[in-house]
Design a protein around this motif. Sequence first.
Motif, short mmCIF file in Angstrom:
data_model
loop_
_atom_site.label_atom_id
_atom_site.label_comp_id
_atom_site.label_asym_id
_atom_site.label_seq_id
_atom_site.Cartn_x
_atom_site.Cartn_y
_atom_site.Cartn_z
N LEU A 10 4.87 -0.24 5.53
CA LEU A 10 4.27 0.80 4.70
C LEU A 10 4.51 2.18 5.28
CD1 LEU A 10 0.93 -0.78 3.45
CD2 LEU A 10 2.98 -0.25 2.13
N ASP A 11 4.55 2.28 6.60
CA ASP A 11 4.87 3.57 7.23
C ASP A 11 6.26 4.04 6.81
OD1 ASP A 11 2.40 3.74 8.49
OD2 ASP A 11 3.15 2.96 10.41
N TYR A 12 7.21 3.12 6.72
CA TYR A 12 8.55 3.49 6.25
C TYR A 12 8.50 3.95 4.80
CZ TYR A 12 10.96 1.96 10.44
OH TYR A 12 11.41 1.85 11.73
N TYR A 13 7.74 3.23 3.97
CA TYR A 13 7.61 3.65 2.58
C TYR A 13 6.96 5.03 2.49
CZ TYR A 13 9.05 -0.77 0.46
OH TYR A 13 9.78 -1.85 0.04
N ARG A 14 5.95 5.27 3.29
CA ARG A 14 5.29 6.59 3.29
C ARG A 14 6.26 7.68 3.72
NH1 ARG A 14 0.96 3.39 5.93
NH2 ARG A 14 -0.46 2.81 4.26
N ALA A 15 7.05 7.40 4.75
CA ALA A 15 8.04 8.38 5.21
C ALA A 15 9.07 8.66 4.13
CB ALA A 15 8.72 7.88 6.49
N LEU A 16 9.46 7.62 3.42
CA LEU A 16 10.40 7.78 2.32
C LEU A 16 9.80 8.63 1.20
CD1 LEU A 16 13.23 6.89 1.49
CD2 LEU A 16 12.23 4.82 0.54
N PRO A 60 -2.36 -7.96 -0.99
CA PRO A 60 -2.46 -7.33 -2.32
C PRO A 60 -2.70 -5.82 -2.24
CG PRO A 60 -3.59 -9.43 -2.33
CD PRO A 60 -3.20 -9.16 -0.89
N ALA A 61 -3.54 -5.38 -1.34
CA ALA A 61 -3.81 -3.94 -1.19
C ALA A 61 -2.56 -3.20 -0.71
CB ALA A 61 -4.97 -3.70 -0.22
N GLN A 62 -1.83 -3.82 0.20
CA GLN A 62 -0.61 -3.20 0.69
C GLN A 62 0.47 -3.17 -0.39
OE1 GLN A 62 -0.33 -5.85 4.02
NE2 GLN A 62 -0.86 -4.22 5.48
N ARG A 63 0.53 -4.21 -1.22
CA ARG A 63 1.48 -4.21 -2.33
C ARG A 63 1.13 -3.11 -3.33
NH1 ARG A 63 1.09 -9.80 -1.83
NH2 ARG A 63 -0.21 -9.99 -3.69
N ALA A 64 -0.16 -2.89 -3.55
CA ALA A 64 -0.60 -1.82 -4.45
C ALA A 64 -0.19 -0.45 -3.89
CB ALA A 64 -2.11 -1.88 -4.66
N GLU A 65 -0.34 -0.27 -2.59
CA GLU A 65 0.08 0.98 -1.94
C GLU A 65 1.59 1.15 -2.06
OE1 GLU A 65 -0.11 4.53 0.53
OE2 GLU A 65 -1.38 3.54 -0.94
N LYS A 66 2.33 0.09 -1.83
CA LYS A 66 3.80 0.14 -1.96
C LYS A 66 4.16 0.52 -3.40
CE LYS A 66 7.83 -2.83 -2.09
NZ LYS A 66 8.32 -4.21 -1.98
N HIS A 67 3.48 -0.06 -4.37
CA HIS A 67 3.74 0.23 -5.78
C HIS A 67 3.49 1.71 -6.08
CE1 HIS A 67 4.08 -0.60 -10.07
NE2 HIS A 67 2.96 0.07 -10.23
N ARG A 68 2.36 2.24 -5.59
CA ARG A 68 2.03 3.65 -5.79
C ARG A 68 3.11 4.54 -5.21
NH1 ARG A 68 1.18 7.82 -3.26
NH2 ARG A 68 1.06 6.84 -1.24
N ALA A 72 5.77 7.18 -7.09
CA ALA A 72 5.89 8.59 -6.70
C ALA A 72 7.35 8.94 -6.40
CB ALA A 72 5.01 8.87 -5.48
N ILE A 73 8.03 8.06 -5.69
CA ILE A 73 9.45 8.29 -5.37
C ILE A 73 10.27 8.36 -6.66
CG2 ILE A 73 11.50 7.26 -4.30
CD1 ILE A 73 9.57 6.18 -2.11
N LEU A 74 10.00 7.47 -7.60
CA LEU A 74 10.72 7.50 -8.87
C LEU A 74 10.45 8.78 -9.65
CD1 LEU A 74 10.33 3.79 -9.99
CD2 LEU A 74 12.43 4.93 -9.23
#
Length: 104
Positions: A10-16, A60-68, A72-74
């Motif tokens: 998730l840190d990588y996703y956040r950095a992205l 599930p919570a982490q998947r929801a964060e990844k989805h959010r 945003a990236i899209l």
Amino acid sequence: MSNAAAIDVLDYYRALEQTSERMLQAAEADDWERVAELEGACAVLIERLREVGERAPLSPAQRAEKHRIMLAILRHDARIRELAEPWLDAWEATPPGSRSTLLH
């Protein structure tokens, strides 16, 4: 894999997400060189994410964060493309031998 590994992913996703937001800010400022630089940084993050992401199950919570984050990236990407369209149209309309003037 541990929950700590999932958080690392998730840190990588956040950095992205942050990098894509900076790309959007650069595009809005008409700083296309910076957009290209940040695009390279995104490519590095994506490659690293591919390496670690396959081994990290998400709750599930982490998947929801990844989805959010992905949404945003899209949105950032869509806006950047919208801002780039006039420049790309001008590029395509310019004869190949004259395109260097568009770069300066």
